[in-house]
Design a protein around this motif. Structure first.
Motif, PDB file in Angstrom:
ATOM      1  N   GLY A 111      -6.613   3.643  -4.538  1.00  0.00           N
ATOM      2  CA  GLY A 111      -5.910   3.550  -3.423  1.00  0.00           C
ATOM      3  C   GLY A 111      -4.880   2.086  -2.622  1.00  0.00           C
ATOM      4  O   GLY A 111      -4.525   1.800  -2.181  1.00  0.00           O
ATOM      5  N   GLU A 112      -5.611   1.011  -3.682  1.00  0.00           N
ATOM      6  CA  GLU A 112      -4.993  -0.393  -3.662  1.00  0.00           C
ATOM      7  C   GLU A 112      -3.778  -0.732  -3.587  1.00  0.00           C
ATOM      8  O   GLU A 112      -2.702  -1.115  -2.812  1.00  0.00           O
ATOM      9  N   VAL A 113      -3.634  -0.355  -4.889  1.00  0.00           N
ATOM     10  CA  VAL A 113      -1.231   0.428  -5.291  1.00  0.00           C
ATOM     11  C   VAL A 113      -0.864   0.324  -4.810  1.00  0.00           C
ATOM     12  O   VAL A 113      -0.211   0.440  -4.683  1.00  0.00           O
ATOM     13  N   SER A 114      -1.123   2.098  -4.643  1.00  0.00           N
ATOM     14  CA  SER A 114      -1.025   2.809  -3.741  1.00  0.00           C
ATOM     15  C   SER A 114       0.012   2.335  -2.016  1.00  0.00           C
ATOM     16  O   SER A 114       0.409   2.635  -1.818  1.00  0.00           O
ATOM     17  N   VAL A 115      -1.159   2.035  -1.820  1.00  0.00           N
ATOM     18  CA  VAL A 115      -0.887   1.291  -0.381  1.00  0.00           C
ATOM     19  C   VAL A 115       0.372   0.676  -0.078  1.00  0.00           C
ATOM     20  O   VAL A 115       1.060  -0.002   0.079  1.00  0.00           O
ATOM     21  N   LEU A 116       0.062  -0.611  -1.728  1.00  0.00           N
ATOM     22  CA  LEU A 116       0.346  -1.647  -1.789  1.00  0.00           C
ATOM     23  C   LEU A 116       2.058  -1.475  -2.121  1.00  0.00           C
ATOM     24  O   LEU A 116       2.811  -2.289  -1.692  1.00  0.00           O
ATOM     25  N   ALA A 117       2.330  -0.621  -3.432  1.00  0.00           N
ATOM     26  CA  ALA A 117       3.544  -0.317  -3.575  1.00  0.00           C
ATOM     27  C   ALA A 117       4.323   1.160  -2.721  1.00  0.00           C
ATOM     28  O   ALA A 117       5.627   0.489  -3.162  1.00  0.00           O
ATOM     29  N   SER A 118       3.635   1.428  -1.595  1.00  0.00           N
ATOM     30  CA  SER A 118       3.893   2.236  -0.968  1.00  0.00           C
ATOM     31  C   SER A 118       4.305   1.300   0.107  1.00  0.00           C
ATOM     32  O   SER A 118       5.878   0.595   0.618  1.00  0.00           O
ATOM     33  N   ARG A 119       3.864   1.633   1.408  1.00  0.00           N
ATOM     34  CA  ARG A 119       3.866   1.418   2.314  1.00  0.00           C
ATOM     35  C   ARG A 119       4.108  -0.690   2.803  1.00  0.00           C
ATOM     36  O   ARG A 119       4.893  -0.942   3.855  1.00  0.00           O
ATOM     37  N   GLY A 120       2.983  -1.032   1.577  1.00  0.00           N
ATOM     38  CA  GLY A 120       3.313  -2.330   1.469  1.00  0.00           C
ATOM     39  C   GLY A 120       4.203  -3.198   1.452  1.00  0.00           C
ATOM     40  O   GLY A 120       4.170  -4.072   2.233  1.00  0.00           O
ATOM     41  N   VAL A 121       4.945  -2.928   0.966  1.00  0.00           N
ATOM     42  CA  VAL A 121       6.261  -3.622  -0.432  1.00  0.00           C
ATOM     43  C   VAL A 121       7.474  -2.912   0.744  1.00  0.00           C
ATOM     44  O   VAL A 121       7.680  -4.263   0.831  1.00  0.00           O
ATOM     45  N   LEU A 122       7.260  -1.980   1.002  1.00  0.00           N
ATOM     46  CA  LEU A 122       8.433  -1.814   2.696  1.00  0.00           C
ATOM     47  C   LEU A 122       8.896  -2.563   3.960  1.00  0.00           C
ATOM     48  O   LEU A 122       8.986  -3.407   4.289  1.00  0.00           O
ATOM     49  N   ARG A 138      -9.767  -0.219   5.573  1.00  0.00           N
ATOM     50  CA  ARG A 138      -9.964   1.561   6.094  1.00  0.00           C
ATOM     51  C   ARG A 138      -8.825   2.439   5.295  1.00  0.00           C
ATOM     52  O   ARG A 138      -8.171   2.957   4.603  1.00  0.00           O
ATOM     53  N   ASP A 139      -7.715   1.457   5.307  1.00  0.00           N
ATOM     54  CA  ASP A 139      -5.934   2.402   4.534  1.00  0.00           C
ATOM     55  C   ASP A 139      -6.698   2.165   3.658  1.00  0.00           C
ATOM     56  O   ASP A 139      -6.549   3.984   3.224  1.00  0.00           O
ATOM     57  N   GLN A 140      -6.927   1.689   2.718  1.00  0.00           N
ATOM     58  CA  GLN A 140      -6.767   1.164   1.226  1.00  0.00           C
ATOM     59  C   GLN A 140      -8.184   2.342   0.937  1.00  0.00           C
ATOM     60  O   GLN A 140      -7.772   3.306   0.667  1.00  0.00           O
ATOM     61  N   LEU A 141      -9.192   2.654   1.561  1.00  0.00           N
ATOM     62  CA  LEU A 141     -10.052   2.964   1.945  1.00  0.00           C
ATOM     63  C   LEU A 141     -10.168   4.724   1.537  1.00  0.00           C
ATOM     64  O   LEU A 141      -9.932   5.823   1.099  1.00  0.00           O
ATOM     65  N   ALA A 142      -9.107   5.078   2.818  1.00  0.00           N
ATOM     66  CA  ALA A 142      -8.739   6.515   2.938  1.00  0.00           C
ATOM     67  C   ALA A 142      -7.386   7.000   1.973  1.00  0.00           C
ATOM     68  O   ALA A 142      -8.080   8.099   1.377  1.00  0.00           O
TER      69      ALA A 142
END
Length: 583
Positions: free
Chosen positions: A111-122, A188-192
C-alpha cells in the motif's frame, strides 16, 4: 521545501528549478511594482486636466504587458519543468527501488509504495507545475504592494504592513494544527490501498466460501477510517481559513477608515486614497488564496518528505573496487541471517563445487529459499560470507553477479506483453533464432502453437492469461536464453499437473547441464538426480550426503522423505533394505 525538492530530484535538476523559482519571483515583483503606476493615473484622472493621465496610462499598460509576458513564460517554464521533473522522479524512484534489498519489501510496503508511486509523486511534483507560481505570487506581490504603499503614504503603508506577521502566524499555526490530521489521513489512505489489493486477491477464497455478496469488514473499516480522517482534516483547516479571511477584511477596513480620516484632515488627496484602497483590494485576493495554496503545499510537502525518506533508504552497497569471479563454485562460510528478530539462517557452512547439483530440502520455514536469495544477494548476510568463485558477493558488482546467475522462482511473474517479450528479458540482445531455440528446449513451442496469435499472443498482466505450468515454461526458457553458469531453482515443479511437470523437467535438465545448480525441491526426480542433498532444519544443516546415503542412515531426511512421498514408514524401510541388498 525547495531544498527538500532538490534533494528528492537530485543535483542534475537543481539548476532548472532555481531558474524557474527566480523567474516566478521576478514576475511577482514586476506585478507588484506595476500597481505603483495606479497612483499617478488616478491622481491625473481626478485632477484639473484628465488628459495628463495619458502617459501614465501608457506606462501602466506597458508594465501590465511586460508582466503578462513574464507570467506566460514563467507558467510555461514551470509546467515544462514539472513534467520533466515528474519523469525524472519516476526514473529515480524506479532505479532506487530496484537497488533496495529484497528484505525491505515486506507485506506492509504494498500500500505504501502504491500510494507513493502514483498519487504521491504526482502531488509532490505538482509543486513546480501548478503550485509554486501561485504561491510566489500570493506571497511576493502583496509585499511589493505594501512597499508601494509605504512610498506614497507611510502611515497607510505601515497599517498594511502590520497584517504581514499576522498572516504569517496564521499560516504557521494552521500548518502545525493540520500536521497530525494530514499524517493520519496518509496512514488511512495507505491502509485502505492495501485492503483494496487484499480484497481483490481474496476473491477466489471469498467466492469459494459463498461470500461474494458480503462486504469485506476490514476494507469497510479502513474506508470509514478515511472518512473520519478527512473530516478531522477539514475541521483542522477551518480555523485557519476563517482567521485569514478575518485578518484580510479587518486590514482592509482599517485602511479604509485611516484613508477617510487622512483625506478629511487634508493630509492626503482623494485620488491617493482611492489608489491605496485599490492596491489594498488587490492584496486581498492573493492573500485569501494562501489558505487553499498552503493546504495543497502541505500535502505536497508531506509527500516530498515520504519520497525523501524512501530515497534515503540505504540500498545494498556496491563495491568500490569490484572483483570479477573466475570460477563458479559456491560457498556459505559461517553464514547467519536475521529477518527482523527471527534468526532464519544460523551459522551455516556449505560448499558447492563448480558443476555440481545440490538439492536443498527440509520442512517449511527451514530457510531453504533464503539460501537462494542470499546467493543472489537479495539480502545482506548478518554474519559470515557468501562467495561465488571464492569472491564475496559483496565484492562483486550487482550487474556482474546477476549476469552469472539464472533464477527460476516457484511463483513466476510475467510482464504484460508477448511471450517473446518475456523470454527476451533473459538476454535482450538475443536473436530470434536463439529465442526460439530456448522456447523449444523448455517445451514452450507446443504451448505457443495452441495459443491464438502464437508468438504474438499477449500473456496479460502477471501472465494471468497463461496457466501456472505455461508461465513456468516461459521462465525456464528465459533462464535458458540467459545461459548463466549458475542456476538457482526454487520449487519450480510445485503443484503442477503431470503433463506440465514432465515438460518442465525436460527444460530443467537442459538448464542444469554443465552448470552449478542449487535447487530447493521436494519432488522425487529432482532430489534423486542431485549430486548431493542438504537437509535444512531451523536454518542449520541437519544432514548432508547423496540421496541414497541419507536414506540408508534412516535419520531426519529419511523420515522427511517418507512423509513427503506419502509412503508409510514400512515401505520406506523396505525401499532402503532393497537398496542395501543391491549395493
Amino acid at each position: 521545501m525547495i531544498r527538500m525538492l532538490l534533494r528528492v530530484l537530485g543535483d542534475q535538476y537543481a539548476g532548472p528549478v532555481r531558474r524557474t523559482v527566480a523567474l516566478m519571483t521576478t514576475t511577482a515583483v514586476v506585478e507588484g511594482l506595476s500597481y505603483a503606476l495606479l497612483v499617478p493615473v488616478l491622481r491625473e484622472l481626478f485632477g484639473s486636466d484628465p488628459g495628463n493621465a495619458r502617459p501614465w496610462l501608457i506606462a501602466f499598460g506597458t508594465a501590465v504587458a511586460v508582466y503578462a509576458a513574464l507570467r506566460y513564460i514563467s507558467d510555461l517554464v514551470g509546467f515544462r519543468a514539472g513534467t520533466t521533473l515528474l519523469r525524472g522522479t519516476y526514473h529515480r524512484l524506479g532505479d532506487h527501488l530496484a537497488r533496495l534489498p529484497m528484505g525491505w519489501y515486506g507485506s506492509d510496503r504494498v500500500g505504501e509504495v502504491s500510494v507513493l508511486a502514483s498519487r504521491g509523486v504526482l502531488e509532490a511534483m505538482s509543486v513546480i507545475a501548478h503550485l509554486l507560481a501561485p504561491f510566489v505570487a500570493a506571497s511576493v506581490t502583496p509585499l511589493m504592494i505594501v512597499v508601494v504603499m509605504l512610498v506614497f503614504n507611510w502611515k497607510l503603508g505601515l497599517a498594511a504592513l502590520m497584517a504581514v506577521p499576522l498572516v504569517a502566524a496564521i499560516q504557521s499555526w494552521t500548518g502545525r494544527a493540520m500536521a497530525a490530521a494530514d499524517a493520519e489521513r496518509h496512514e488511512r489512505d495507505q491502509l485502505a490501498t492495501g485492503r483494496v489489493i487484499e480484497y481483490l486477491q481474496a476473491q477466489p477464497v471469498l467466492r469459494t466460501g459463498g461470500r461474494t455478496t458480503e462486504r469485506f469488514d476490514m476494507l469497510d473499516d479502513s474506508l470509514r477510517g478515511i472518512q473520519r480522517a478527512s473530516r478531522r482534516s477539514a475541521l483542522s483547516a477551518l480555523p485557519g481559513v476563517v482567521g485569514l479571511t478575518l485578518t484580510v477584511q479587518a486590514t482592509f477596513t482599517v485602511l479604509l477608515a485611516m484613508g477617510a480620516y487622512l483625506a478629511l484632515g487634508g493630509n492626503i488627496g482623494t485620488p491617493e486614497v482611492l489608489a491605496i484602497l485599490v492596491l489594498a483590494a488587490r492584496c486581498a485576493e492573493p492573500l485569501l488564496s494562501l489558505a487553499d495554496i498552503g493546504g495543497r503545499l502541505r500535502g505536497a510537502r508531506a509527500q516530498l518528505t515520504r519520497l525523501d525518506a524512501l530515497l534515503r533508504t540505504e540500498p545494498l552497497p556496491e563495491p568500490s573496487a569490484p572483483i570479477q569471479p573466475r570460477r563458479y563454485d559456491l560457498e556459505f562460510d559461517a553464514v547467519a541471517f536475521l529477518h527482523g528478530d527471527r534468526l532464519v539462517i544460523d551459522d551455516l557452512t556449505l560448499t558447492v563445487p563448480q558443476g555440481q547439483k545440490v538439492a536443498i530440502v527440509g520442512p517449511s520455514g527451514a530457510g531453504k529459499s533464503t539460501l537462494l536469495q542470499l546467493l543472489a544477494r537479495f539480502h545482506e548476510v548478518s554474519k559470515g560470507a557468501v562467495r561465488v568463485g571464492g569472491v564475496d558477493v559483496r565484492d562483486i558488482d550487482t550487474s556482474t553477479l546477476m549476469a552469472q546467475i539464472a533464477v527460476v522462482f516457484q511463483k513466476v511473474y510475467l510482464f504484460d506483453g508477448t511471450i517473446e517479450d518475456n523470454i527476451r528479458l533473459g538476454r535482450p540482445d538475443a536473436t530470434d533464432a536463439e529465442i526460439r531455440a530456448a522456447a523449444t528446449a523448455a517445451r514452450l513451442d507446443e504451448v505457443i502453437e495452441r495459443l491464438p496469435g502464437g508468438w504474438n499472443a499477449d500473456v496479460g498482466e502477471g501472465g494471468t492469461l497463461l496457466s501456472g505450468g505455461e508461465r513456468q515454461r516461459v521462465s525456464i526458457a528465459r533462464a535458458l536464453l540467459k545461459n548463466a553458469p549458475i542456476v538457482l531453482l526454487d520449487e519450480v515443479t510445485s503443484a503442477l499437473d503431470p503433463v506440465n511437470e514432465a515438460a518442465i523437467h525436460h527444460g530443467i535438465e537442459r538448464l542444469m547441464a554443465g552448470r552449478t545448480v542449487v535447487t530447493v525441491a521436494h519432488r522425487v526426480h529432482t532430489v534423486r538426480t542431485a549430486d548431493r542433498v542438504v537437509f535444512l532444519d531451523h536454518g542449520r544443516i541437519a544432514e548432508e550426503g547423496t540421496h541414497h546415503d541419507l536414506l540408508d542412515r534412516g535419520g531426519r531426511y529419511a523420515d522427511f522423505w517418507d512423509i513427503s512421498t506419502t509412503r508409510p514408514r514400512a515401505v520406506g524401510d523396505a525401499a532402503r533394505r532393497e537398496h542395501a541388498d543391491r549395493a
